[in-house]
Design an enzyme around this catalytic site. Structure first.
Site, PDB file in Angstrom:
ATOM      1  N   TYR A 128       0.818  -1.215   0.000  1.00 50.60           N
ATOM      2  CA  TYR A 128       0.000   0.000   0.000  1.00 50.60           C
ATOM      3  C   TYR A 128       0.857   1.273   0.000  1.00 50.60           C
ATOM      4  O   TYR A 128       0.414   2.321  -0.443  1.00 50.60           O
ATOM      5  CB  TYR A 128      -0.901   0.035   1.240  1.00 50.60           C
ATOM      6  CG  TYR A 128      -2.243  -0.627   1.075  1.00 50.60           C
ATOM      7  CD1 TYR A 128      -2.349  -1.943   0.629  1.00 50.60           C
ATOM      8  CD2 TYR A 128      -3.415   0.058   1.376  1.00 50.60           C
ATOM      9  CE1 TYR A 128      -3.578  -2.554   0.495  1.00 50.60           C
ATOM     10  CE2 TYR A 128      -4.649  -0.544   1.250  1.00 50.60           C
ATOM     11  CZ  TYR A 128      -4.730  -1.846   0.809  1.00 50.60           C
ATOM     12  OH  TYR A 128      -5.954  -2.445   0.685  1.00 50.60           O
TER      13      TYR A 128
ATOM     14  N   LYS B 221       2.848 -15.455   1.983  1.00 54.06           N
ATOM     15  CA  LYS B 221       3.045 -16.149   0.706  1.00 54.06           C
ATOM     16  C   LYS B 221       4.534 -16.441   0.577  1.00 54.06           C
ATOM     17  O   LYS B 221       5.198 -16.062  -0.398  1.00 54.06           O
ATOM     18  CB  LYS B 221       2.499 -15.260  -0.430  1.00 54.06           C
ATOM     19  CG  LYS B 221       2.379 -15.940  -1.771  1.00 54.06           C
ATOM     20  CD  LYS B 221       1.264 -16.971  -1.854  1.00 54.06           C
ATOM     21  CE  LYS B 221       1.352 -17.727  -3.181  1.00 54.06           C
ATOM     22  NZ  LYS B 221       0.382 -18.845  -3.265  1.00 54.06           N
TER      23      LYS B 221
ATOM     24  N   ASP C 139      -3.412 -18.112   0.117  1.00 53.21           N
ATOM     25  CA  ASP C 139      -4.460 -18.742  -0.696  1.00 53.21           C
ATOM     26  C   ASP C 139      -5.182 -19.814   0.109  1.00 53.21           C
ATOM     27  O   ASP C 139      -6.408 -19.919   0.089  1.00 53.21           O
ATOM     28  CB  ASP C 139      -3.883 -19.300  -2.013  1.00 53.21           C
ATOM     29  CG  ASP C 139      -2.598 -20.098  -1.826  1.00 53.21           C
ATOM     30  OD1 ASP C 139      -2.035 -20.106  -0.715  1.00 53.21           O
ATOM     31  OD2 ASP C 139      -2.156 -20.736  -2.807  1.00 53.21           O
TER      32      ASP C 139
ATOM     33  N   ASP D 227      -6.486  -6.836   4.098  1.00 51.84           N
ATOM     34  CA  ASP D 227      -7.618  -6.169   3.454  1.00 51.84           C
ATOM     35  C   ASP D 227      -8.556  -7.219   2.857  1.00 51.84           C
ATOM     36  O   ASP D 227      -9.769  -7.199   3.084  1.00 51.84           O
ATOM     37  CB  ASP D 227      -7.093  -5.226   2.362  1.00 51.84           C
ATOM     38  CG  ASP D 227      -8.213  -4.545   1.605  1.00 51.84           C
ATOM     39  OD1 ASP D 227      -9.163  -4.076   2.263  1.00 51.84           O
ATOM     40  OD2 ASP D 227      -8.150  -4.494   0.360  1.00 51.84           O
TER      41      ASP D 227
ATOM     42  N   ASP E 287     -12.462  -8.919   4.427  1.00 45.43           N
ATOM     43  CA  ASP E 287     -13.742  -8.941   3.700  1.00 45.43           C
ATOM     44  C   ASP E 287     -14.301 -10.363   3.650  1.00 45.43           C
ATOM     45  O   ASP E 287     -15.505 -10.574   3.808  1.00 45.43           O
ATOM     46  CB  ASP E 287     -13.568  -8.413   2.265  1.00 45.43           C
ATOM     47  CG  ASP E 287     -13.869  -6.923   2.149  1.00 45.43           C
ATOM     48  OD1 ASP E 287     -13.651  -6.210   3.150  1.00 45.43           O
ATOM     49  OD2 ASP E 287     -14.324  -6.483   1.073  1.00 45.43           O
TER      50      ASP E 287
HETATM   51  C1  IPM Z   1     -10.384  -1.086   4.037  1.00 46.34           C
HETATM   52  C2  IPM Z   1     -10.601  -0.429   2.710  1.00 46.34           C
HETATM   53  C3  IPM Z   1      -9.429   0.492   2.418  1.00 46.34           C
HETATM   54  C4  IPM Z   1      -8.192  -0.384   2.303  1.00 46.34           C
HETATM   55  C5  IPM Z   1      -9.560   1.394   1.205  1.00 46.34           C
HETATM   56  C6  IPM Z   1     -10.850   2.181   1.215  1.00 46.34           C
HETATM   57  C7  IPM Z   1      -8.364   2.313   1.071  1.00 46.34           C
HETATM   58  O1  IPM Z   1     -10.816  -1.376   1.721  1.00 46.34           O
HETATM   59  O2  IPM Z   1     -10.202  -0.362   5.026  1.00 46.34           O
HETATM   60  O3  IPM Z   1     -10.398  -2.312   4.095  1.00 46.34           O
HETATM   61  O4  IPM Z   1      -7.927  -0.962   1.247  1.00 46.34           O
HETATM   62  O5  IPM Z   1      -7.480  -0.506   3.298  1.00 46.34           O
HETATM   63 MG    MG Z   2     -11.017  -3.384   2.483  1.00 52.94          MG
END
Ligand code: IPM
Ligand code: MG
Length: 370
Positions: free
Chosen positions: A141, A187, A219, A243, A247
Site C-alpha cells: 500500500y 506467501k 491462498d 484487506d 472482507d
Molecule cells: C479497508 C478499505 C481500504 C483499504 C480502502 C478504502 C483504502 O478497503 O479499510 O479495508 O484498502 O485498506
Molecule cells: Mg477493504
C-alpha cells in the site's frame, strides 16, 4: 475524564451510520461521567467537493489533537475517475500514515441470532470468533516506487524488520487475551518479503512461548476461512492480505454491515466500520449501523479504557438481534426490519436496560443518569 474525539462522517452511508454512532457514543459517555469534546470535519469525497482535496491539513490537525477519531466511510462512483492522489480513499491512507496507525484490529464473530444470515451453512459458521491483525502502514500500500505508464504498472512490496516485529508483538499480545493461537498468513513460498516476514514472526514468537503459532499461505487461508472459520483465533498478516481476508471473514458473519475495526498507533487511534460507503443505499436510512456501534464499543475499550462499557454495548447489539430486530441487509423471514436510526434507538434502549439490571460494580465507573 475528558476526551477529544474527531468525527469524520465521510461519504455515502457514512453520515447516517455516524449519526447513530455519535448518538450512542455521547449517551454511553454520559452514563460513565465522561466528557467528550466532539469536532466534526470533512473527509473523502465530501472534502473533495468542498475544497478539491480528499483531506485537508485542517482535518488532519483536528485528528492529531484528538484522543480518538471516528470515521464513517469514504468513496463513491462520482470520484472514481480521479487520479490516485485525488481519490477519496487517499484520505484514509493519509490518515493511517500521518497518525502512525500501524495496527488494524478486525474482529469477526458470528452472533448466534445471525447464523442463518451467512451465505455459508450454519454449521460451518457457528463457532466463528476470530481477529484479523492487519499491518496497516506498510507493505504494498505504501512501498515506493509506485506508478504506471503506457506499458507498465508497478508497486513495491517492502517491509522493514521494525514494522514486522511491532505488528507481530501486537498479534501475540492479542492472542494472549483470547484463545492463545496465532496463524501467520503469508506467501513465503513465492515472495521473499513474505519469507522475511515469517522468519521475524518466528523470532518474536520466542518471547511468547505459551502462544501457539501456525504458518499458512494466504491462498490456503482464504479457502480455510470459508471452509472452517472456527479453527482461527488470531490471523496475523500484511496490509494487502489483511484487506482481502477481512472482507472474506465478514461474509462469514452474515454481512459486511456487522464488522467494526480499530486502527491503532502509539499515540492515536481511529475507529471505523469495515464496510464502505455503499452509495447504492445512501440517504435512504436503511444502512446497518451495527458495525459503527461496535466500532464505538472498541473506542470505549481501547481509547477510553472502559472495557465494561464496550462489553455492555456488545451485549446490547447481541440482545437486539436476539429479539428479532434486523436491518435490511441481514433480514430473515419473520424478523422486524428497522431503519438505520430505529436500529440505533433499539440498541440504545437495550443498553439502558442492561445498565439498569446490571449489578453496579465499584470499579465500573457508572454514574446515575437523571
Ligand atoms: C479497508 C478499505 C481500504 C483499504 C480502502 C478504502 C483504502 O478497503 O479499510 O479495508 O484498502 O485498506
Ligand atoms: Mg477493504
Amino acid at each position: 475524564m475528558r476526551f477529544a474525539v474527531t468525527i469524520l462522517p465521510g461519504d455515502g452511508i457514512g453520515p447516517e451510520v455516524m449519526d447513530v454512532g455519535v448518538g450512542i457514543m455521547v449517551h454511553v459517555a454520559q452514563g460513565y461521567g465522561l466528557l467528550l469534546d466532539l469536532t466534526t470535519k470533512q473527509v473523502g469525497g465530501a472534502s473533495l467537493d468542498a475544497c478539491g482535496l480528499p483531506i485537508t491539513d485542517d482535518t488532519l490537525e483536528a485528528c492529531y489533537g484528538a484522543q480518538a477519531v471516528l470515521l464513517g466511510a469514504v468513496g463513491g462512483p462520482r470520484w472514481e475517475g480521479l487520479p490516485h492522489d485525488k481519490k477519496p480513499e487517499r484520505a484514509l491512507l493519509r490518515l493511517r500514515e500521518a497518525l502512525g496507525l500501524y495496527t488494524n484490529l478486525r474482529p469477526a464473530r458470528v452472533y448466534p441470532a445471525l447464523v442463518e444470515a451467512s451465505s455459508l451453512r450454519p454449521e460451518v459458521v457457528r463457532d466463528t470468533d476470530l481477529l484479523v491483525v492487519r499491518e496497516l502502514t506498510g507493505g504494498i500500500y505504501f512501498g515506493k516506487p509506485r506508478g504506471y505508464d503506457h506499458d507498465h504498472g508497478w508497486n513495491t512490496l517492502v517491509y522493514t524488520r521494525d514494522e514486522v516485529e511491532r505488528i507481530a508483538r501486537v498479534a501475540f499480545q492479542q492472542a494472549d487475551l483470547r484463545r492463545k493461537h496465532v496463524t501467520c498468513v503469508d506467501k513465503a513460498n513465492v515472495l521473499e518479503s513474505s519469507q522475511f516476514w515469517r522468519e521475524i514472526v518466528h523470532e518474536v514468537h520466542r518471547d511468547y512461548p505459551h502462544i501457539e503459532l501456525v504458518d499458512l499461505y494466504v491462498d490456503n487461508a482464504a479457502m480455510q476461512l470459508v471452509r472452517n472459520p472456527g479453527q482461527f483465533d488470531v490471523l496475523l498478516t500484511q496490509n494487502m492480505f489483511g484487506d482481502i481476508l477481512s472482507d472474506v471473514a465478514s461474509v462469514v458473519t452474515g454481512s459486511l454491515g456487522m464488522l467494526p475495526s480499530a486502527s491503532i498507533g502509539d499515540e492515536h487511534a481511529l475507529y471505523e466500520p469495515v464496510h464502505g460507503s455503499a452509495p447504492d443505499i445512501a440517504g435512504q436510512n436503511t444502512a446497518n449501523p451495527l458495525a459503527m456501534i461496535a466500532s464505538v464499543a472498541m473506542m470505549f475499550a481501547t481509547s477510553f479504557n472502559l472495557p465494561e462499557a464496550a462489553h455492555l454495548l456488545e451485549q446490547a447489539i447481541e440482545g437486539t438481534l436476539s429479539a428479532g430486530y434486523r436491518t435490511a441487509d441481514i433480514a430473515t423471514p419473520g424478523a422486524t426490519v428497522l431503519s438505520t436510526s430505529d436500529m440505533g434507538a433499539q440498541v440504545q434502549e437495550a443498553f439502558d436496560h442492561l445498565v439498569q439490571t446490571q449489578p453496579v460494580s465499584p470499579t465500573s465507573g457508572l454514574v446515575e443518569s437523571e
